[in-house]
Design an enzyme around this catalytic site. Structure first.
Site: not given
Ligand code: PLP
Length: 395
Positions: A72-73, A181, A201, A326
């Site tokens: 995802g990042s 999400q 992700s 995080c």
């Protein structure tokens, strides 16, 4: 003791069915997809099939609009930096996003600010939902990109993506959504919802960690993000994570095909849990009660520290979170809870529970028994709670 994993927004368990699908590509079919001999072309075929599957599951027109990434990042970084740097050459240097995006989006926008971009961070209000009106009003002649997350990772609120997509379409602005999400939990169709780029992700829907995808609509041209070989049509170099890609496609297929039933089950559990926990005095639910992910509960309990609550929950076998994984470890309260207007001291006493298909009614019963006990225990030794009660008596 009961063991309950209630942190599925941080990551999910790898599904055994997904692992089974991945196994050949971790063992016998280890060829490089770029190689021409049999175990290479077998790996290539698996990647191609996975790409087609993912495209069809999100309603993309063509499988070559799917690019596999490391998660995802990376997808967020590529979509935002890649597109903005490409459009800057045409004088477009303004970005619109929201105040409660994931750090993969917010910190990317901050990095672009340092490169000379201007960023508008729209409000998300007390319910945790962006107003499409605000996006419309923020658009300028030099706006390159709108990036708004599909569902928030802390409070689970679902955004009016189709409306935002329409506004972007009307104004000829590229629209990216971080759907990490949401995907597998709510129906997504990039064509119907006017989405130009979408991040996902695998490890958020029972797939493997370290594998994601970015949908890039045909004609949208973000700059190349990783230079090197010709993989991913020359736009994202690096030998493909074949097993991860196969796992991502299988996991998404499973998530989408079981979505309807799971949504019914989790919504019922979620609402029973929220009703039960709201009986605790001075508690509140964060974010809109209805427009939220079926498996998300995020609450605050005044007079206690979220961290202490989590430690006591852990001692009782319940894995929960105080917000984004995080940011845990830092003492600043969550930017998401602050963005919906919670004062610092209340935002500190927050708890996020996020469920999956594995969650049972008995788990909910157990949480409903333990959380009130722990909150009372912690409040009994909290100076902050003593102060709140004293103020109550004086009023
Ligand atoms: C988990 C998450 C990410 C980051 O995904 P990784 O695959 O862990 O890099 C980005 N955005 C949202 C909304 C997330 O929940």
């Amino acid at each position: 003791m009961r063991k309950i994993y209630a942190d599925n927004a941080a990551t999910t368990a790898l599904s055994p069915m997904v692992l089974k699908e991945m196994m050949p590509y971790l063992t016998t079919v280890y060829g490089n997809p770029s190689s021409l001999y049999k175990i290479g072309s077998d790996a290539r075929e698996a990647v191609d099939k996975a790409r087609e599957k993912v495209a069809s599951l999100i309603g993309a027109k063509n499988s070559n609009e799917i690019y596999f990434t490391s998660g995802g990042s990376e997808s967020d970084n590529w979509a935002i930096k890649g597109l903005c740097r490409a459009l800057k050459k045409r004088g477009k240097n303004h970005i619109i996003t929201s105040k409660f995006e994931h750090h993969a989006v917010l910190h990317t926008c901050k990095a672009l600010e340092r490169e000379g971009f201007e960023v508008t961070y729209v409000d998300v209000y007390e319910n945790g939902i962006v107003k499409p009106e605000d996006i419309k009003n923020a658009i300028k002649d030099n706006t390159a990109l709108v990036t708004i997350m599909y569902a928030n990772n802390e409070i689970g609120t679902i955004q009016p993506i189709k409306e935002i997509g329409e506004i972007c379409r009307e104004n000829k602005i590229i629209f990216h959504t971080d759907a990490v999400q949401a995907i597998g939990n709510v129906p997504i169709n990039v064509e119907e919802q006017n989405i130009d780029m979408l991040s996902m992700s695998a490890h958020k829907f029972h797939g493997p960690k370290g594998c994601g995808a970015l949908y890039i609509r045909k004609g949208v041209r973000p700059d190349i993000f990783i230079d090197g070989g010709a993989q991913e049509r020359g736009r994202r170099a690096g030998t493909e994570n074949v097993a991860g890609i196969v796992g991502l496609a299988k996991a998404l297929d499973l998530a989408v095909s079981t979505m309807e039933e799971r949504t019914k089950k989790l919504t019922k559990m979620r609402d029973r849990l929220i009703d039960g926990l709201l009986k605790i005095e001075r508690s509140r639910i964060n974010g809109d009660r209805l427009h939220r992910l079926p498996g998300n509960v995020n609450m605050c309990f005044e007079g206690i520290e979220g961290e202490s609550l989590l430690l006591r929950l852990d001692l009782n076998g319940i894995s929960a979170s105080s917000g984004s994984a995080c940011t845990s470890g830092s003492l600043d309260p969550s930017h998401v809870l602050l963005s919906i207007g919670l004062p610092h001291e209340i935002a500190h006493g927050s708890m996020r529970l996020s469920f999956s298909d594995d969650t049972t009614e008995e788990d909910i019963d157990y949480i409903l028994e333990k959380v009130p006990e722990i909150v009372t225990y912690l409040r009994n030794m909290s100076p902050l709670w003593e102060k709140i009660k004293k103020e109550e008596r004086n009023n």
